[in-house]
Write a protein that holds these residues in place. Sequence first.
Motif, PDB file in Angstrom:
ATOM      1  N   MET A   1     -19.834  19.938  33.715  1.00 43.71           N
ATOM      2  CA  MET A   1     -18.595  19.172  33.582  1.00 43.71           C
ATOM      3  C   MET A   1     -18.035  19.317  32.162  1.00 43.71           C
ATOM      4  SD  MET A   1     -17.872  15.108  33.469  1.00 43.71           S
ATOM      5  CE  MET A   1     -18.845  15.028  31.994  1.00 43.71           C
ATOM      6  N   VAL A   2     -16.800  19.767  32.090  1.00 38.34           N
ATOM      7  CA  VAL A   2     -16.092  19.831  30.807  1.00 38.34           C
ATOM      8  C   VAL A   2     -14.993  18.781  30.868  1.00 38.34           C
ATOM      9  CG1 VAL A   2     -14.695  21.277  29.287  1.00 38.34           C
ATOM     10  CG2 VAL A   2     -16.553  22.302  30.613  1.00 38.34           C
ATOM     11  N   GLN A   3     -15.026  17.837  29.950  1.00 40.11           N
ATOM     12  CA  GLN A   3     -13.977  16.810  29.920  1.00 40.11           C
ATOM     13  C   GLN A   3     -12.738  17.378  29.234  1.00 40.11           C
ATOM     14  OE1 GLN A   3     -14.014  13.908  31.335  1.00 40.11           O
ATOM     15  NE2 GLN A   3     -15.951  12.839  31.085  1.00 40.11           N
TER      16      GLN A   3
ATOM     17  N   GLY B   1     -12.993  18.714  25.713  1.00 40.18           N
ATOM     18  CA  GLY B   1     -13.482  20.085  25.867  1.00 40.18           C
ATOM     19  C   GLY B   1     -12.498  21.114  25.336  1.00 40.18           C
ATOM     20  N   THR B   2     -13.064  22.194  24.828  1.00 45.21           N
ATOM     21  CA  THR B   2     -12.258  23.296  24.278  1.00 45.21           C
ATOM     22  C   THR B   2     -12.489  24.560  25.119  1.00 45.21           C
ATOM     23  OG1 THR B   2     -14.096  24.037  22.940  1.00 45.21           O
ATOM     24  CG2 THR B   2     -12.607  22.425  21.926  1.00 45.21           C
ATOM     25  N   ASP B   3     -11.779  25.614  24.760  1.00 47.78           N
ATOM     26  CA  ASP B   3     -11.995  26.904  25.435  1.00 47.78           C
ATOM     27  C   ASP B   3     -13.449  27.344  25.287  1.00 47.78           C
ATOM     28  OD1 ASP B   3      -9.334  26.806  25.881  1.00 47.78           O
ATOM     29  OD2 ASP B   3      -8.844  28.702  24.876  1.00 47.78           O
ATOM     30  N   ALA B   4     -14.025  27.102  24.093  1.00 48.81           N
ATOM     31  CA  ALA B   4     -15.409  27.526  23.856  1.00 48.81           C
ATOM     32  C   ALA B   4     -16.373  26.744  24.760  1.00 48.81           C
ATOM     33  CB  ALA B   4     -15.775  27.313  22.390  1.00 48.81           C
ATOM     34  N   ASP B   5     -16.072  25.464  24.999  1.00 49.74           N
ATOM     35  CA  ASP B   5     -16.921  24.668  25.904  1.00 49.74           C
ATOM     36  C   ASP B   5     -16.830  25.210  27.337  1.00 49.74           C
ATOM     37  OD1 ASP B   5     -17.509  23.053  23.732  1.00 49.74           O
ATOM     38  OD2 ASP B   5     -15.840  21.682  24.155  1.00 49.74           O
TER      39      ASP B   5
ATOM     40  N   ASP C   1     -17.609  21.988  21.115  1.00 49.09           N
ATOM     41  CA  ASP C   1     -17.204  22.640  19.878  1.00 49.09           C
ATOM     42  C   ASP C   1     -16.133  21.899  19.092  1.00 49.09           C
ATOM     43  OD1 ASP C   1     -18.855  24.767  20.231  1.00 49.09           O
ATOM     44  OD2 ASP C   1     -17.268  26.226  19.706  1.00 49.09           O
ATOM     45  N   GLY C   2     -15.313  21.161  19.812  1.00 47.53           N
ATOM     46  CA  GLY C   2     -14.138  20.573  19.165  1.00 47.53           C
ATOM     47  C   GLY C   2     -14.448  19.297  18.410  1.00 47.53           C
ATOM     48  N   GLU C   3     -13.488  18.897  17.608  1.00 48.84           N
ATOM     49  CA  GLU C   3     -13.614  17.659  16.828  1.00 48.84           C
ATOM     50  C   GLU C   3     -12.994  16.484  17.573  1.00 48.84           C
ATOM     51  OE1 GLU C   3     -14.205  17.897  12.918  1.00 48.84           O
ATOM     52  OE2 GLU C   3     -15.416  19.381  14.014  1.00 48.84           O
ATOM     53  N   GLU C   4     -12.081  16.815  18.500  1.00 47.88           N
ATOM     54  CA  GLU C   4     -11.238  15.754  19.075  1.00 47.88           C
ATOM     55  C   GLU C   4     -11.944  14.940  20.149  1.00 47.88           C
ATOM     56  OE1 GLU C   4      -7.145  16.338  20.460  1.00 47.88           O
ATOM     57  OE2 GLU C   4      -7.203  18.180  19.270  1.00 47.88           O
ATOM     58  N   THR C   5     -11.594  13.670  20.180  1.00 48.32           N
ATOM     59  CA  THR C   5     -12.010  12.822  21.298  1.00 48.32           C
ATOM     60  C   THR C   5     -10.751  12.223  21.930  1.00 48.32           C
ATOM     61  OG1 THR C   5     -12.198  10.899  19.880  1.00 48.32           O
ATOM     62  CG2 THR C   5     -14.222  12.189  20.226  1.00 48.32           C
ATOM     63  N   PHE C   6     -10.905  11.678  23.123  1.00 43.34           N
ATOM     64  CA  PHE C   6      -9.785  10.981  23.759  1.00 43.34           C
ATOM     65  C   PHE C   6     -10.317   9.742  24.466  1.00 43.34           C
ATOM     66  CE2 PHE C   6     -10.278  12.235  28.299  1.00 43.34           C
ATOM     67  CZ  PHE C   6     -11.261  13.201  28.165  1.00 43.34           C
TER      68      PHE C   6
ATOM     69  N   GLN D   1     -19.061  -1.404  30.779  1.00 49.96           N
ATOM     70  CA  GLN D   1     -18.056  -1.091  29.768  1.00 49.96           C
ATOM     71  C   GLN D   1     -18.636  -0.117  28.742  1.00 49.96           C
ATOM     72  OE1 GLN D   1     -15.844  -2.507  31.143  1.00 49.96           O
ATOM     73  NE2 GLN D   1     -14.185  -3.195  29.842  1.00 49.96           N
ATOM     74  N   VAL D   2     -17.813   0.822  28.324  1.00 46.07           N
ATOM     75  CA  VAL D   2     -18.339   1.899  27.509  1.00 46.07           C
ATOM     76  C   VAL D   2     -17.642   1.921  26.161  1.00 46.07           C
ATOM     77  CG1 VAL D   2     -18.981   3.288  29.463  1.00 46.07           C
ATOM     78  CG2 VAL D   2     -16.686   3.444  28.564  1.00 46.07           C
ATOM     79  N   ALA D   3     -18.185   2.653  25.212  1.00 46.55           N
ATOM     80  CA  ALA D   3     -17.541   2.713  23.913  1.00 46.55           C
ATOM     81  C   ALA D   3     -17.750   4.061  23.240  1.00 46.55           C
ATOM     82  CB  ALA D   3     -18.063   1.597  23.021  1.00 46.55           C
ATOM     83  N   GLU D   4     -19.020   4.469  23.137  1.00 47.82           N
ATOM     84  CA  GLU D   4     -19.377   5.662  22.362  1.00 47.82           C
ATOM     85  C   GLU D   4     -18.532   6.856  22.775  1.00 47.82           C
ATOM     86  OE1 GLU D   4     -21.750   5.851  19.920  1.00 47.82           O
ATOM     87  OE2 GLU D   4     -21.520   3.699  20.180  1.00 47.82           O
ATOM     88  N   PRO D   5     -18.349   7.818  21.874  1.00 45.15           N
ATOM     89  CA  PRO D   5     -17.781   9.069  22.389  1.00 45.15           C
ATOM     90  C   PRO D   5     -18.798   9.712  23.330  1.00 45.15           C
ATOM     91  CG  PRO D   5     -17.704   9.026  19.985  1.00 45.15           C
ATOM     92  CD  PRO D   5     -18.543   7.859  20.429  1.00 45.15           C
ATOM     93  N   PHE D   6     -18.440   9.845  24.582  1.00 48.46           N
ATOM     94  CA  PHE D   6     -19.360  10.422  25.564  1.00 48.46           C
ATOM     95  C   PHE D   6     -19.216  11.932  25.596  1.00 48.46           C
ATOM     96  CE2 PHE D   6     -19.565   6.062  26.528  1.00 48.46           C
ATOM     97  CZ  PHE D   6     -20.879   5.893  26.908  1.00 48.46           C
ATOM     98  N   GLU D   7     -20.316  12.546  26.057  1.00 49.95           N
ATOM     99  CA  GLU D   7     -20.400  13.998  25.903  1.00 49.95           C
ATOM    100  C   GLU D   7     -20.074  14.717  27.207  1.00 49.95           C
ATOM    101  OE1 GLU D   7     -23.521  14.105  22.230  1.00 49.95           O
ATOM    102  OE2 GLU D   7     -24.375  14.307  24.242  1.00 49.95           O
ATOM    103  N   GLN D   8     -20.139  16.018  27.126  1.00 48.45           N
ATOM    104  CA  GLN D   8     -19.887  16.844  28.306  1.00 48.45           C
ATOM    105  C   GLN D   8     -21.234  17.340  28.815  1.00 48.45           C
ATOM    106  OE1 GLN D   8     -16.156  19.162  27.451  1.00 48.45           O
ATOM    107  NE2 GLN D   8     -17.025  18.950  25.413  1.00 48.45           N
ATOM    108  N   TYR D   9     -21.260  17.751  30.071  1.00 48.89           N
ATOM    109  CA  TYR D   9     -22.532  18.175  30.660  1.00 48.89           C
ATOM    110  C   TYR D   9     -22.440  19.673  30.966  1.00 48.89           C
ATOM    111  CZ  TYR D   9     -26.782  17.866  33.432  1.00 48.89           C
ATOM    112  OH  TYR D   9     -28.063  18.025  33.911  1.00 48.89           O
ATOM    113  N   ILE D  10     -23.140  20.446  30.130  1.00 49.85           N
ATOM    114  CA  ILE D  10     -23.022  21.912  30.216  1.00 49.85           C
ATOM    115  C   ILE D  10     -24.418  22.527  30.206  1.00 49.85           C
ATOM    116  CG2 ILE D  10     -22.184  23.997  29.031  1.00 49.85           C
ATOM    117  CD1 ILE D  10     -19.876  22.294  27.909  1.00 49.85           C
TER     118      ILE D  10
END
Length: 509
Positions: A206-208, A43-47, A21-26, A4-13
Motif C-alpha cells: 500500500m502506497v498512501q 507516497g512518492t514515485d520512488a515509493d 522517500d518523501g518528506e511530506e505528510t498529509f 483516534q490516530v495522530a502519528e504520521p502513519f507509514e506505508q506498507y511496502i
Amino acid sequence: MSQQVAEPFEQYIGGEWTEGDGEETFESTNPATGETLGEFHRGTDADVDRALAAADDAFEEWAALSYTDRAEYLWEIYNELKDRHEELGEIVTKECGKEISEGKADVNEAWDMVEWAAADARHPHGDVVPSEIAGKDAYMRRKPKGVVGCITPWNFPVAIPFWHMAVALVEGNTVVWKPAEQTPWCGQIIAEMFESTGIPDGVFNMVQGYGDAGEAIVEDERVATVLFTGSAEVGHEIAGKVGGEAGKLAACEMGGKNGIVVTAEADLDVAVHSAVMSSFKTTGQRCVSAERVIVHEDLYDEFKDRFVETAKNVSVGDPLNEDTFMGPLIEGEHREKVTGYNDLAHEEDVEVLVDRTELDSNEIPDGHEDGVWVGPFVYEADHEADLRVTEEEVFGPHVALMPYSGDIEKAVEIHNDTEYGLAGAIISEDYREINYFRDNAEIGLAYGNLPCIGAEIQLPFGGVKKSGNGYPSAREVIEAVTERTAWTLNNADGIEMAQGLSADILTDD
Ligand code: NDP
C-alpha cells in the motif's frame, strides 16, 4: 490502529512499514466536524517504484500456491472484518461522513466481496470445451496476470479496495494499492489486516498519497492490469494511457448521470421512496446516485409535491447519529463544486423547488459547525432544454425532476440522453414497460421498483458509454486479472486438424 490516530502513519511496502522517500505528510479530516483524524506519509514515485519491485519479486511464489492456500489469507480478513464490524463502520463514517448504517454497510460489502473471492477458490476455473476432433481435449484455463495496480475512490473506502484486491489476490496476482487521499485511515487499517494474516512479503503493498502516486502506478511497465474506480475524468485519462501499451489492460469504472423513470403506471409510494433514497442517500455521493427523475405527466404534480416535501425535511447532520439521513459532503473543495452546480441551475433559469444549499444554523448539530454541510437541491427541468446541470455529474444531493408525456419509449429516450450509462431504475406496475426499460435503457445496473443504489457483489458491477470500461469490480473483475489460455491436447495416435485442414506432409517417398 483502531481508534483516534495522530502519528504520521507509514506505508506498507514489501512486508515492511516505511515512511517512504518523501518528506511530506498529509492529514485525514472528519468531514462532519473538521477534526484531524490522523497524519500520513505521502507516497512518492520512488515509493511506488519500490512497491512495484516488491510485488514483482513476490509474484512467482505467490502464483505457485494453490487457490485454496491463497484464499486462506483472505478468510482471515473476512473474519476480522466481521468481528470488527461496529468499530470499522464507525471509522468509515468518521473518515468519509457517510451516515452510520452506510459506514457499516461498506464494511459488510467488503466481507461479502472477500467471501465471494475466497470461496471461489473451490469453484471451477475455466471451461472444458468440446473439440470438433474426437481425439482432442480442449480447455480454457486461467492464469494470473502478474502485478495489479489498484486505485480507489474515497466513497467506499473499505468495500471498493476489496472489489479490486480480493479476486486479484486469490487468482494469484500481487497488488500495489493506492487508497484515496481522503481516506488513508481506512487504508491503514486494511494494510494492518493484511500484515496480521502473515501474507508473504510483497504480495500486498500500500502506497498512501495523491494522484501523482496513482499516475506512477499506471505508467509503470511492471503493472499488467490497472484497476481503477473513480471519476470519469481520471478514468478516461488512465484508459487512454494504458490503451496504447501492448499487453497491458486498464479496467475503469467511473461516474454517472443516473436517472429514474416513473411511468403513469407507477405506485407513487414506491416512486417517491425510491427517488428520495437514490438522490440523497450518501448525500448524493454514490457513483449510482440519481440526478434525474423522469416522471410521467399524469402523476407528475402529485409526485412533485411529495418528493419536494420529503426533500425539505430529510435530516442532514451528525452521521454517527442513527436518525440522520444525510451526512456531510466529503470536503470543502467538493462542496464548492456542488454549490457551483446549484448556482448554475439558478443561472440556467430552471425552476428551483428546494434549495437547502445553506443549512439553517439550528440544523447543524453542536460540535459540527466546521462540517462540510449542504442539503438537498431540487429543480424542475425541461428534458428538451440544453442544460449543463442535467448533463454533467454533480456527485451531490442535486436532482432534476423532468416531466414527460407519451409512452415508455419516450421515457427511455429521455433516460438515455446522456453520455453516461451507469445505473437507473424504472418504477411501474406494468411488466411490459419494465421489460422495455430493462432491454433498452443504456446502463449496466438496472432496477425495477427499487432505488438505483444498493448493488450486490455477486452481480456484475459496471457501466456502459462514458461510465464504464472493463468491470474492475465485483465478480466480473476475474476477467481483468487473469489471462485465458486455450489449451488443446491430442490423445490420438496421429495428428488430425480442425476445419478440414490437411495434416498431410508432402515428402518425396
Ligand atoms: P477521483 O477520480 O478523483 O479519484 C479516484 C482515485 O484516483 C484516487 O485514489 C485518486 O487520488 C486517484 N487519482 C487521481 N488522479 C489520478 C491520476 N492522474 N492517475 C492515477 N490516479 C489518480 O475520484 P473520487 O475519489 O473523487 O471519487 C468520486 C468519483 O468516483 C465520482 O465520479 C464517482 O461517480 C466515482 N465512483 C465510481 C464508482 C463506480 O464503480 N462506477 C464507484 C464509486 C465512485 P487522490 O485521492 O489523490 O485524488
